[in-house]
Scaffold this motif. Structure first.
Motif, mmCIF file in Angstrom:
data_model
loop_
_atom_site.group_PDB
_atom_site.id
_atom_site.type_symbol
_atom_site.label_atom_id
_atom_site.label_comp_id
_atom_site.label_asym_id
_atom_site.label_seq_id
_atom_site.Cartn_x
_atom_site.Cartn_y
_atom_site.Cartn_z
ATOM 1 N N LEU A 125 10.338 -8.569 -0.212
ATOM 2 C CA LEU A 125 10.465 -7.635 0.911
ATOM 3 C C LEU A 125 9.115 -7.420 1.600
ATOM 4 C CD1 LEU A 125 12.831 -4.977 -0.710
ATOM 5 C CD2 LEU A 125 13.381 -6.445 1.247
ATOM 6 N N MET A 126 8.059 -7.288 0.820
ATOM 7 C CA MET A 126 6.735 -7.076 1.404
ATOM 8 C C MET A 126 6.240 -8.308 2.145
ATOM 9 S SD MET A 126 5.690 -3.952 0.716
ATOM 10 C CE MET A 126 3.896 -3.992 0.861
ATOM 11 N N GLY A 127 6.624 -9.492 1.656
ATOM 12 C CA GLY A 127 6.102 -10.722 2.243
ATOM 13 C C GLY A 127 6.827 -11.195 3.484
ATOM 14 N N PHE B 47 1.170 1.498 -9.118
ATOM 15 C CA PHE B 47 1.554 1.123 -7.760
ATOM 16 C C PHE B 47 2.272 -0.216 -7.776
ATOM 17 C CE2 PHE B 47 0.581 0.576 -3.116
ATOM 18 C CZ PHE B 47 1.221 1.740 -2.713
ATOM 19 N N LEU B 48 2.306 -0.875 -6.642
ATOM 20 C CA LEU B 48 3.029 -2.130 -6.500
ATOM 21 C C LEU B 48 2.363 -3.237 -7.315
ATOM 22 C CD1 LEU B 48 3.650 -2.050 -2.638
ATOM 23 C CD2 LEU B 48 5.245 -1.378 -4.438
ATOM 24 N N PRO B 49 3.126 -4.268 -7.707
ATOM 25 C CA PRO B 49 2.537 -5.397 -8.440
ATOM 26 C C PRO B 49 1.533 -6.149 -7.568
ATOM 27 C CG PRO B 49 4.795 -5.881 -7.790
ATOM 28 C CD PRO B 49 4.578 -4.433 -7.508
ATOM 29 N N LEU C 71 0.675 -6.642 -3.139
ATOM 30 C CA LEU C 71 -0.411 -5.813 -2.596
ATOM 31 C C LEU C 71 -1.027 -6.363 -1.319
ATOM 32 C CD1 LEU C 71 -2.525 -4.429 -5.578
ATOM 33 C CD2 LEU C 71 -1.165 -3.161 -3.923
ATOM 34 N N VAL C 72 -0.900 -7.662 -1.085
ATOM 35 C CA VAL C 72 -1.556 -8.282 0.076
ATOM 36 C C VAL C 72 -1.181 -7.570 1.368
ATOM 37 C CG1 VAL C 72 -1.794 -10.386 1.445
ATOM 38 C CG2 VAL C 72 -1.712 -10.527 -1.051
ATOM 39 N N ASN C 73 0.107 -7.356 1.570
ATOM 40 C CA ASN C 73 0.569 -6.694 2.795
ATOM 41 C C ASN C 73 0.599 -5.179 2.678
ATOM 42 O OD1 ASN C 73 1.133 -9.122 4.299
ATOM 43 N ND2 ASN C 73 2.912 -9.425 2.990
ATOM 44 N N ALA C 74 0.305 -4.662 1.479
ATOM 45 C CA ALA C 74 0.316 -3.215 1.285
ATOM 46 C C ALA C 74 -1.013 -2.578 1.669
ATOM 47 C CB ALA C 74 0.633 -2.895 -0.177
ATOM 48 N N ARG C 75 -2.018 -3.393 1.953
ATOM 49 C CA ARG C 75 -3.359 -2.866 2.240
ATOM 50 C C ARG C 75 -3.655 -2.744 3.728
ATOM 51 N NH1 ARG C 75 -5.573 -6.927 -2.199
ATOM 52 N NH2 ARG C 75 -5.733 -5.551 -4.018
ATOM 53 N N ASP C 76 -2.736 -3.191 4.581
ATOM 54 C CA ASP C 76 -3.003 -3.173 6.024
ATOM 55 C C ASP C 76 -2.832 -1.792 6.639
ATOM 56 O OD1 ASP C 76 -3.586 -5.832 5.969
ATOM 57 O OD2 ASP C 76 -1.601 -6.492 6.641
#
Length: 434
Positions: free
Chosen positions: A336-338, A359-361, A365-370
């Motif tokens: 979902l994040m990707g 938090f998320l695995p 995290l790559v897209n969770a930091r934007d």
């Protein structure tokens, strides 16, 4: 802005000065005086000074047009005459601070000092863009920021550098100054969030100076300890999204009123199962977008969908006892994040901490930091910041309820780096604290 540096020459007393003859307005005054003088002397003593009078007049007229155009342009760029004059004073103060720093640190007793050109432009009443020409040996943005802050005194002491960067062409430094004494938080009265709704349903207003562009940055991470103001902020977010026509599903391992109101789940297995259904919906939406020959869900007017996942730390703890279910969780949230961005599915992740176990695995995290908001103690936690805002050195600071840090990579230069943030405040919410 001209990238030509200014040269300050050392006088007999050891002070460095910029010659007045470098200013066009001085030459304008000289030519005006020359024109008037030639006219007066010619009539007084019957001298033929027409040639000098004409030359002075032509130069004076040319400089008048030049200065007038420069004035009009400056007034337009700064949204007013007073702001333009103020911008000139700020630029001069910054140049003087840079000159003093160069004199003390690098070129003391040199016959002249090369100082970069500086231009200040008001973006609005409370923010200024400062452009500083880049010279050889100028590399440290933090040191330059300190020099700039030290130069802002008196009426300008309320401004401070909030972000800095090198221009795209690499020849200038860009500093964004903001009125740090001004609060930009929204104050919600009587629970009415109508004044803070956006005409663009894909934009969520989070403060007077911050708009979350959900098309460009579809995922949002929110971290805050107990009594940080996280629950109040999430209620604001839910109300705004609902009013702007979003579809919302709310998941929380703790279980609360929002789970029931927004068609969510609280049991770990049911949370994972529901998210897996959304992953299938995401794939169908992406196929529909591809078949229509367009790029994103906006082009075929699909609604925004918010998957709000709260209390992720508690969820991770419950999933730890079931390895298969935990693996399914990691796979579905990563999917979902990707790939959820183009389909209009937005994951809004909330937790008390931003570290791995809470938090998320890592795969998600790559897209969770934007787009990240950290409230209260979390904003001052080195572990939380290293996970969600890596690469930034942020000094210690005590944050009150609803205060913290925010970083949004597509909300303007100011927010590309972590900056102080105040979440919306509900006047009638004093007895409902997170």
């Amino acid at each position: 802005m001209s990238n030509l540096p200014r040269y300050y020459f050392r006088d007999k007393n050891g002070y460095y000065n910029y010659s007045l003859f470098n200013y066009p307005v001085i030459w304008w005054l000289i030519t005006i005086a020359g024109y008037i003088g030639c006219n007066f002397l010619g009539k007084k003593f019957l001298l033929n000074l027409n040639y000098f009078e004409n030359i002075s007049g032509i130069v004076a007229l040319t400089l008048t047009v030049f200065l007038f155009v420069k004035l009009i342009r400056g007034v337009k760029e700064n949204h007013g005459l007073l702001k333009y004059l103020s911008s000139l004073m700020i630029a001069n103060d910054v140049r003087r601070a840079l000159l003093n720093g160069m004199n003390v640190n690098r070129v003391k007793d040199a016959p002249f000092i090369e100082v970069p050109n500086v231009k200040a432009t008001y973006q609005d009443d409370n923010s200024i863009l400062l452009i500083v020409g880049k010279l050889v040996g100028m590399h440290d943005l933090d040191e330059l920021s300190e020099d700039i802050n030290s130069s802002l005194r008196g009426n300008y002491s309320k401004f401070a550098v909030v972000s800095s960067s090198i221009s795209v062409n690499g020849i200038n430094f860009e500093f964004y100054l903001e009125n740090v004494e001004q609060s930009y938080r929204f104050v919600v009265k009587s629970g009415n969030i109508s004044p803070f709704l956006s005409k663009n349903k894909h934009e969520i207003k989070l403060a007077k100076n911050l708009i979350w562009n959900t098309i460009e940055t579809p995922m949002l991470s929110i971290v805050g300890r107990t009594r940080s103001g996280k629950t109040v902020f999430s209620e604001y977010l839910l109300k705004v999204m609902e009013k702007q026509g979003w579809k919302i599903n709310y998941y929380s391992a703790k279980g609360d009123i929002y789970v029931r109101k927004f068609h969510g789940q609280s049991e770990p297995s049911k949370i994972v199962e529901s998210l897996e259904k959304w992953l299938k919906i995401m794939k169908k939406r992406n196929k529909k977008i591809a078949d229509a020959g367009v790029k994103t869900y906006v082009d075929i007017d699909l609604p925004d969908i918010a998957l709000v996942i709260d209390e992720i730390g508690l969820l991770n703890g419950q999933l730890a006892v079931d390895a298969k279910l935990k693996k399914r969780w990691e796979n579905v949230i990563t999917g979902l994040m990707g790939a959820g961005a183009s389909s209009g599915i937005h994951v809004i992740a909330l937790s008390q901490r931003g570290t791995k176990d809470f938090f998320l695995p890592p795969s998600a995290l790559v897209n969770a930091r934007d787009a990240v908001i950290m409230l209260g103690l979390s904003a001052d936690s080195g572990d939380d910041r290293r996970s969600l805002m890596p690469g930034f050195e942020i000094p210690h600071r005590a944050y009150g309820q609803g205060q913290g840090l925010a970083r949004f990579v597509t909300s303007g230069k100011r927010w590309e780096e972590p900056n102080f943030y105040e979440a919306p405040y509900f006047e009638d919410y004093n007895n409902k604290k997170d």
